[in-house]
Every structure is written in structure tokens, then in C-alpha cells.
Design an enzyme around this catalytic site. Structure first.
Site, PDB file in Angstrom:
ATOM      1  N   TYR A  63      -8.587 107.659  40.782  1.00  0.00           N
ATOM      2  CA  TYR A  63      -8.196 109.019  41.370  1.00  0.00           C
ATOM      3  C   TYR A  63      -9.393 109.888  40.354  1.00  0.00           C
ATOM      4  O   TYR A  63      -9.211 109.677  38.884  1.00  0.00           O
ATOM      5  CB  TYR A  63      -7.011 109.533  41.408  1.00  0.00           C
ATOM      6  CG  TYR A  63      -6.891 111.168  41.485  1.00  0.00           C
ATOM      7  CD1 TYR A  63      -7.192 111.646  42.657  1.00  0.00           C
ATOM      8  CD2 TYR A  63      -6.850 112.013  40.278  1.00  0.00           C
ATOM      9  CE1 TYR A  63      -6.890 113.045  42.828  1.00  0.00           C
ATOM     10  CE2 TYR A  63      -6.819 113.389  40.502  1.00  0.00           C
ATOM     11  CZ  TYR A  63      -6.875 113.868  41.695  1.00  0.00           C
ATOM     12  OH  TYR A  63      -6.820 115.239  41.536  1.00  0.00           O
ATOM     13  N   GLU A 112     -11.560 116.818  44.756  1.00  0.00           N
ATOM     14  CA  GLU A 112     -11.066 115.534  44.343  1.00  0.00           C
ATOM     15  C   GLU A 112     -11.591 114.640  45.119  1.00  0.00           C
ATOM     16  O   GLU A 112     -11.954 114.789  46.279  1.00  0.00           O
ATOM     17  CB  GLU A 112      -9.497 115.358  44.299  1.00  0.00           C
ATOM     18  CG  GLU A 112      -8.755 115.858  45.672  1.00  0.00           C
ATOM     19  CD  GLU A 112      -7.390 115.532  45.510  1.00  0.00           C
ATOM     20  OE1 GLU A 112      -6.717 114.921  46.443  1.00  0.00           O
ATOM     21  OE2 GLU A 112      -6.748 115.873  44.379  1.00  0.00           O
TER      22      GLU A 112
END
Length: 380
Positions: A101, A189
Site C-alpha cells: 500500500y 493512493e
């Protein structure tokens, strides 16, 4: 403004980030043609702005044209967590050995942007933050200087990323921060960043939310706004001029003022309910605006009850009551149970005007929320 995955990936690709080859499609024939052109295997991904698409059946991997057509027929037109799927992204499948991530957002407690990296990619990052916060490496950034190379490297190393790909992951993080600052993003993101067996780093997903108030500086992004609108409710909110966010619960919420609406959301959660939306009708709302708000919330199939929380300052309680009456009296049968709490300017007059055959009236916010939650549970 929330960009769709395909829109965000276009921005990412223009910035030089490594994204898979992909094509947007809206029919099974288009899906098969795109998949044949890209080469199998491919991923077929529903283009709706919700998390957990894979678990909900909105993402499928296929190995040939027959599977591609069958998957397209299943996904296009499906209801995915209350949202209608009318487009899919046909994307080159990535054979990965690890998922990370990487993201940037604003840490309001620190008053600074924060760059984040975690080796627990591919899962809900909010759950990771709540259950194992130590699994997310964070670097706060001074916006006057931007994300420095040493900070990006430190975040990657602190997260425990394999050194063979650490440099490329740090580069992804740096580019994301640059985009976050340049495009006036509120959140950006990639979850997951996939690592292949050959050590390639691939941005397999893309999330990018833009500050609405900054869109005038970005005409290229502003042009995407209509397509970025998730569904008819968001389009209707734009038409009415409401601040509206669709959520996943079943208690509809209408209030005047962002703080009042947020307090109502918190109370719904506190009393065991699940908010279906954030809807701020603003100050000074007239009867027509109130009726439009009810029309919007009633149009959400997930809503089982509605709580109307009005504190009159500029907004007058009697005007709100007129709007509620006008909206509800137009129905042969009220589609959802409505609970009303009025306080402030002309609240007493409003209470006298309200048609109590159509609504439940409570004198306190706590009582109103509890009643709305009870009504929502009765419909389950």
C-alpha cells in the site's frame, strides 16, 4: 471530486507511474475486443467508487474470450453495494508475488500531509490502521519543501519493503506526493502496488480525490467531473446544490450545517445504526429545498428511515416544516418513515405546522436518532 479508477490511472500514467495496459468498456462485445487486444489473462473491474469490489463480485480474472464475455455479462448491469455498474475496466492481469500500500493524505491532527507505505497491501487500509497501526510507516511532509528523497526512502525501509524494489517503491511514493500537491488532491493512493516475480513495480489500482474548491485551477480534471459522478443521486445532488455523500447504511440523514449533520451521523452510529448518507441543505433553506432533500433521500433504495435534524438560525423552522409537508403530501404512501427534530428560529411555529400524521416528531436530537434507528431495524 472522486475520480474513477480509470480516470485516476490516466492521471498516473501521464505522470509516469507504471500502470497496467487497460481499456474502458461498457458492453460485453467491447470487453471481448479489449481483452483480445490486450492479451489474456485480463482483469475485468467494475468502475464504481466503493471498496471491496473483488469480494462483492465486481472484479474477475479471465483467461479467454468466452470467460471474458461471461464475466462482462455478470458485472455490467449488476448492483454493487447499491451502485449500478455500467462500465468496466479491462486490464492486463499482473502476476504478482507481493502487494503493498502506498498513499498520501492530510493528517489533520498534525496539520501536515502524510506519506504512507505498508507491506499489507491489497486489503482495507482502514482496518490495518485500526488493528495494526504499526504496519503503516508514515512520513509527515513540510509542504513548503515537499517530500524529500530521504523521507520517501525512510518510509519504504521502515515499512519493511524488500530492498530489491525499495527504490522503485520510493519513486512511486514521491510521484504520488507530487501529484497530490500539484493537483490539489485530498487523497491519493495505490492499493495494491503489485510486485512481480521479476521485481517490477506495478500500480494495480488508483484512488484520487480532488478538492472541489480547487477545480477551477485544473480544467482538465474539471472536465472529468460529470463522468466522475458515481450515480443518479450524486448527479441530483449537484443539480440541487447539496453537499452530499452517499454512505453504506440505511438511516437517511438531512440537516442544515456540516457540523450538525456530522453530529447526527455520529449519533446514528452510537445508537447502533448505520448512516446512509451525509446531506447538508445549508443555511436559510426554503420549503422547496427541503422537499428536494427528501426527494433525494427517498430515492436511495438503501434507506429504511430518515432523520431530519434542523437547528434554526438563518433557517426557519416553519419553512422547514412547510417543505416536509409539501414533500410528504405528494405521496399516496410515504416510502420511508421520517423522524423530525426542530430547534431554534421559529421551531415552535414549525412544530405546529408539521403534519404529524406523516412524520414522527421528537423534541431532542438523541430521541430523534434513536427513533430513526429503531425504524430502520424494523425494516430489516
Amino acid at each position: 471530486m472522486k475520480l474513477h479508477e480509470y480516470q485516476a490511472k490516466g492521471v498516473f500514467a501521464d505522470a509516469g507511474l507504471p500502470v497496467p495496459d487497460s481499456t474502458l468498456a461498457s458492453t460485453p462485445d467491447e470487453v471481448v475486443a479489449a481483452a483480445d487486444d490486450i492479451g489474456y489473462p485480463v482483469a475485468i473491474k467494475a468502475q464504481v467508487q466503493v471498496g471491496g469490489r473483488g469480494k462483492a463480485g465486481g472484479i474477475e480474472l479471465v483467461d479467454d474470450a468466452e470467460e471474458a464475455r461471461a464475466a462482462a455479462e455478470r458485472i455490467i448491469g449488476m448492483d454493487l453495494k447499491g451502485l449500478h455498474v455500467d462500465r468496466v475496466l479491462v486490464e492486463e492481469a499482473v502476476d504478482f508475488v507481493n502487494e503493498l500500500y502506498v498513499g498520501v493524505t492530510m493528517d489533520r491532527n498534525e496539520g501536515k500531509p502524510v506519506a504512507m507505505v505498508s507491506t499489507q497491501g491489497g486489503v482495507n487500509i482502514e482496518e490495518v490502521a485500526a488493528e495494526t497501526p504499526e504496519a503503516i510507516a508514515r512520513e509527515h511532509v513540510d509542504p513548503a519543501f515537499g517530500l524529500q528523497p530521504y523521507q520517501a526512502r525512510r518510509a519504504v525501509y521502515d515499512a519493511g519493503v524488500d530492498r530489491e524494489v525499495a527504490g522503485d517503491v520510493a519513486s512511486v511514493l514521491t510521484t504520488l506526493y507530487d501529484l497530490w500537491a500539484e493537483k490539489d488532491a485530498t487523497e491519493i493512493e495505490v492499493n495494491p502496488v503489485m510486485i512481480t516475480s521479476d521485481g517490477e513495480v506495478v500500480c494495480a489500482d488508483a484512488v484520487m480525490n480532488i478538492d472541489d474548491d480547487a477545480l477551477f485551477r485544473h480544467p482538465d480534471l474539471a472536465d472529468m467531473e460529470d463522468e466522475a459522478a458515481e450515480d443518479d443521486l450524486e448527479a441530483k445532488a449537484n443539480e440541487y446544490g447539496f453537499d452530499y455523500v452517499r454512505l453504506s447504511g440505511n438511516v437517511g440523514i438531512i440537516g442544515n450545517g456540516a457540523g450538525l449533520v456530522m453530529t447526527t451521523l455520529d449519533l446514528v452510529d452510537y445508537y447502533g445504526g448505520a448512516p446512509a448518507n451525509f446531506l447538508d441543505i445549508g443555511g436559510g433553506a426554503k420549503a422547496e429545498r427541503v422537499a428536494n432533500a427528501l426527494d433525494m433521500v427517498f430515492a436511495d433504495e438503501n434507506v429504511d428511515s430518515v432523520v431530519f435534524n434542523i437547528f434554526g438560525g438563518i433557517t426557519r423552522g416553519d419553512e422547514v416544516a412547510k417543505g416536509i409537508n409539501e414533500a410528504l403530501e405528494s405521496f399516496d404512501e410515504i416510502p420511508k418513515k421520517v423522524v423530525v427534530r426542530l430547534a431554534g428560529t421559529n421551531a415552535a411555529e414549525g412544530m405546529e405546522i408539521l403534519n404529524t400524521d406523516l412524520v414522527t416528531v421528537e423534541s431532542t436530537l438523541e430521541d430523534a436518532v434513536q427513533r430513526a434507528v429503531e425504524y430502520s431495524e424494523e425494516e430489516q
